[in-house]
Design a protein around this motif. Structure first.
Motif, PDB file in Angstrom:
ATOM      1  N   MET A 251       0.845  -1.174   0.221  1.00 30.49           N
ATOM      2  CA  MET A 251       0.068  -0.162   0.045  1.00 30.49           C
ATOM      3  C   MET A 251       0.601   1.140   0.247  1.00 30.49           C
ATOM      4  N   THR A 252       0.734   2.051  -0.989  1.00 31.58           N
ATOM      5  CA  THR A 252       1.332   3.437  -1.004  1.00 31.58           C
ATOM      6  C   THR A 252       0.783   4.486   0.103  1.00 31.58           C
ATOM      7  N   ILE A 253       1.699   5.027   0.568  1.00 32.80           N
ATOM      8  CA  ILE A 253       1.053   6.258   1.734  1.00 32.80           C
ATOM      9  C   ILE A 253       1.721   7.553   1.476  1.00 32.80           C
ATOM     10  N   VAL A 254       0.701   8.285   1.022  1.00 26.04           N
ATOM     11  CA  VAL A 254       1.156   9.779   0.632  1.00 26.04           C
ATOM     12  C   VAL A 254       0.808  10.748   1.273  1.00 26.04           C
ATOM     13  N   LYS A 255       1.513  11.650   1.785  1.00 27.10           N
ATOM     14  CA  LYS A 255       0.957  12.846   2.401  1.00 27.10           C
ATOM     15  C   LYS A 255       1.727  14.217   2.103  1.00 27.10           C
ATOM     16  N   THR A 256       0.885  15.370   1.922  1.00 25.10           N
ATOM     17  CA  THR A 256       1.374  16.539   1.316  1.00 25.10           C
ATOM     18  C   THR A 256       1.718  17.796   2.409  1.00 25.10           C
ATOM     19  N   TYR A 257       2.287  18.540   2.353  1.00 19.04           N
ATOM     20  CA  TYR A 257       2.462  19.769   3.235  1.00 19.04           C
ATOM     21  C   TYR A 257       2.289  20.961   2.384  1.00 19.04           C
ATOM     22  N   ASN A 258       1.436  21.827   2.540  1.00 22.31           N
ATOM     23  CA  ASN A 258       1.464  23.180   2.082  1.00 22.31           C
ATOM     24  C   ASN A 258       1.060  24.112   3.132  1.00 22.31           C
ATOM     25  N   HIS A 259       1.870  25.560   2.707  1.00 20.94           N
ATOM     26  CA  HIS A 259       1.681  26.412   3.636  1.00 20.94           C
ATOM     27  C   HIS A 259       0.682  27.440   3.108  1.00 20.94           C
ATOM     28  N   ASP A 260      -0.278  27.104   1.764  1.00 23.36           N
ATOM     29  CA  ASP A 260      -1.306  27.952   1.517  1.00 23.36           C
ATOM     30  C   ASP A 260      -0.958  29.300   1.204  1.00 23.36           C
ATOM     31  N   LEU A 261       0.001  29.625   0.804  1.00 23.88           N
ATOM     32  CA  LEU A 261       0.345  30.959   0.527  1.00 23.88           C
ATOM     33  C   LEU A 261       0.030  31.351  -0.972  1.00 23.88           C
ATOM     34  N   TRP A 262       0.559  30.390  -1.857  1.00 24.19           N
ATOM     35  CA  TRP A 262       0.290  30.562  -3.277  1.00 24.19           C
ATOM     36  C   TRP A 262       0.218  29.166  -3.752  1.00 24.19           C
ATOM     37  N   ASP A 263       0.020  29.034  -5.205  1.00 30.44           N
ATOM     38  CA  ASP A 263      -0.130  27.759  -5.785  1.00 30.44           C
ATOM     39  C   ASP A 263       0.246  27.617  -7.150  1.00 30.44           C
ATOM     40  N   HIS A 264       1.533  27.145  -7.275  1.00 34.23           N
ATOM     41  CA  HIS A 264       2.368  26.921  -8.422  1.00 34.23           C
ATOM     42  C   HIS A 264       2.158  25.701  -9.032  1.00 34.23           C
ATOM     43  N   GLY A 265       1.162  24.939  -8.687  1.00 34.21           N
ATOM     44  CA  GLY A 265       1.065  23.732  -9.210  1.00 34.21           C
ATOM     45  C   GLY A 265       1.770  22.420  -8.442  1.00 34.21           C
ATOM     46  N   ILE A 266       2.646  23.018  -7.505  1.00 37.21           N
ATOM     47  CA  ILE A 266       3.327  21.998  -6.619  1.00 37.21           C
ATOM     48  C   ILE A 266       3.110  21.999  -5.170  1.00 37.21           C
ATOM     49  N   SER A 267       3.411  21.015  -4.457  1.00 33.13           N
ATOM     50  CA  SER A 267       3.163  20.989  -3.026  1.00 33.13           C
ATOM     51  C   SER A 267       4.544  21.390  -2.594  1.00 33.13           C
ATOM     52  N   GLN A 268       4.546  21.970  -1.265  1.00 33.21           N
ATOM     53  CA  GLN A 268       5.751  22.206  -0.735  1.00 33.21           C
ATOM     54  C   GLN A 268       6.456  21.332   0.064  1.00 33.21           C
ATOM     55  N   GLY A 269       5.832  20.041   0.303  1.00 32.68           N
ATOM     56  CA  GLY A 269       6.477  18.850   0.583  1.00 32.68           C
ATOM     57  C   GLY A 269       5.541  17.828   0.278  1.00 32.68           C
ATOM     58  N   TYR A 270       6.151  16.641  -0.008  1.00 26.32           N
ATOM     59  CA  TYR A 270       5.548  15.452  -0.565  1.00 26.32           C
ATOM     60  C   TYR A 270       5.951  14.098   0.071  1.00 26.32           C
ATOM     61  N   SER A 271       5.297  13.404   0.645  1.00 23.87           N
ATOM     62  CA  SER A 271       6.049  12.368   0.940  1.00 23.87           C
ATOM     63  C   SER A 271       5.106  10.973   0.745  1.00 23.87           C
ATOM     64  N   VAL A 272       6.000  10.274   0.138  1.00 25.19           N
ATOM     65  CA  VAL A 272       5.476   8.896  -0.291  1.00 25.19           C
ATOM     66  C   VAL A 272       6.171   7.575   0.381  1.00 25.19           C
ATOM     67  N   ASN A 273       5.385   6.800   1.063  1.00 25.42           N
ATOM     68  CA  ASN A 273       6.164   5.781   1.841  1.00 25.42           C
ATOM     69  C   ASN A 273       7.187   6.155   2.641  1.00 25.42           C
ATOM     70  N   GLY A 274       7.367   7.430   3.446  1.00 28.21           N
ATOM     71  CA  GLY A 274       8.070   7.916   4.235  1.00 28.21           C
ATOM     72  C   GLY A 274       9.439   8.597   3.647  1.00 28.21           C
ATOM     73  N   THR A 275       9.524   8.657   2.591  1.00 29.74           N
ATOM     74  CA  THR A 275      10.369   9.530   1.829  1.00 29.74           C
ATOM     75  C   THR A 275       9.653  10.953   1.437  1.00 29.74           C
ATOM     76  N   ILE A 276      10.389  12.041   1.873  1.00 27.05           N
ATOM     77  CA  ILE A 276       9.951  13.222   2.065  1.00 27.05           C
ATOM     78  C   ILE A 276      10.534  14.101   0.780  1.00 27.05           C
ATOM     79  N   TYR A 277       9.808  14.675  -0.046  1.00 28.71           N
ATOM     80  CA  TYR A 277      10.590  15.392  -1.059  1.00 28.71           C
ATOM     81  C   TYR A 277      10.190  16.741  -0.643  1.00 28.71           C
ATOM     82  N   ILE A 278      11.088  17.630  -0.745  1.00 24.65           N
ATOM     83  CA  ILE A 278      10.815  19.167  -0.220  1.00 24.65           C
ATOM     84  C   ILE A 278      11.289  20.221  -1.442  1.00 24.65           C
ATOM     85  N   SER A 279      10.038  20.832  -1.730  1.00 21.62           N
ATOM     86  CA  SER A 279      10.317  22.015  -2.740  1.00 21.62           C
ATOM     87  C   SER A 279      11.182  22.856  -2.215  1.00 21.62           C
TER      88      SER A 279
END
Length: 127
Positions: free
Chosen positions: A1-29
Motif C-alpha cells: 500500500m502506498t502512503i502519500v502525505k503532502t504539506y502546503n503553507h497555502d500562500l500561493w499555488d504554483h501547481g506543486i506541494s511544498q512537501g510530498y511524502s510517499v512511503n516515508g520519503t519526503i521530497y521538499i520543494s
C-alpha cells in the motif's frame, strides 16, 4: 500500500506541494526567505535570507513530524555562489549540527524572485 502525505503553507499555488511524502520519503520543494504571510525577508542580506530559509525548512519538516536530523539530501541554490557560499555553508553547518546529509551547492543566474539570493530543496526520511 502506498502512503502519500503532502504539506502546503497555502500562500500561493504554483501547481506543486511544498512537501510530498510517499512511503516515508519526503521530497521538499525549494524553500526561500519568506515569512508566514508570504513576504520576502532579508532583501540584499544573504545571512538573513539563509536563516529565514532554514526556519521555513524546519516548519515544513515539522509538518511531517520530523526534524533536520531526518534530512538525507540537500540542494542549496545561490545567485552569487562565490560571494555567498562561505556564510551559507557556515550557517548550514550550524543548522545541521553533527548531522551530515548528502548535498550540493549550485550557483545559478537567478531564482523565482529578483530579490531572492538563496533557495534550498531537500529529500528527507520519515520515522
Amino acid at each position: 500500500m502506498t502512503i502519500v502525505k503532502t504539506y502546503n503553507h497555502d500562500l500561493w499555488d504554483h501547481g506543486i506541494s511544498q512537501g510530498y511524502s510517499v512511503n516515508g520519503t519526503i521530497y521538499i520543494s525549494g524553500q526561500f526567505s519568506h515569512d508566514t504571510a508570504g513576504t520576502l525577508l532579508g532583501e540584499g542580506d544573504i545571512v538573513a535570507q539563509t536563516q529565514q530559509t532554514l526556519e521555513n525548512m524546519d516548519r515544513l519538516l515539522a509538518g511531517f513530524d520530523v526534524t533536520r536530523s531526518n534530512l538525507a539530501y540537500v540542494e542549496i541554490y545561490l545567485t552569487n555562489a562565490q560571494e555567498h557560499s562561505e556564510p551559507v555553508i557556515r550557517l548550514f553547518k550550524e543548522y545541521v549540527g553533527q548531522h551530515r546529509p548528502a548535498g550540493s551547492l549550485i550557483g545559478v543566474t537567478y531564482l523565482a524572485f529578483p530579490e531572492q539570493l538563496i533557495e534550498i530543496s531537500a529529500v528527507a526520511h520519515g520515522h
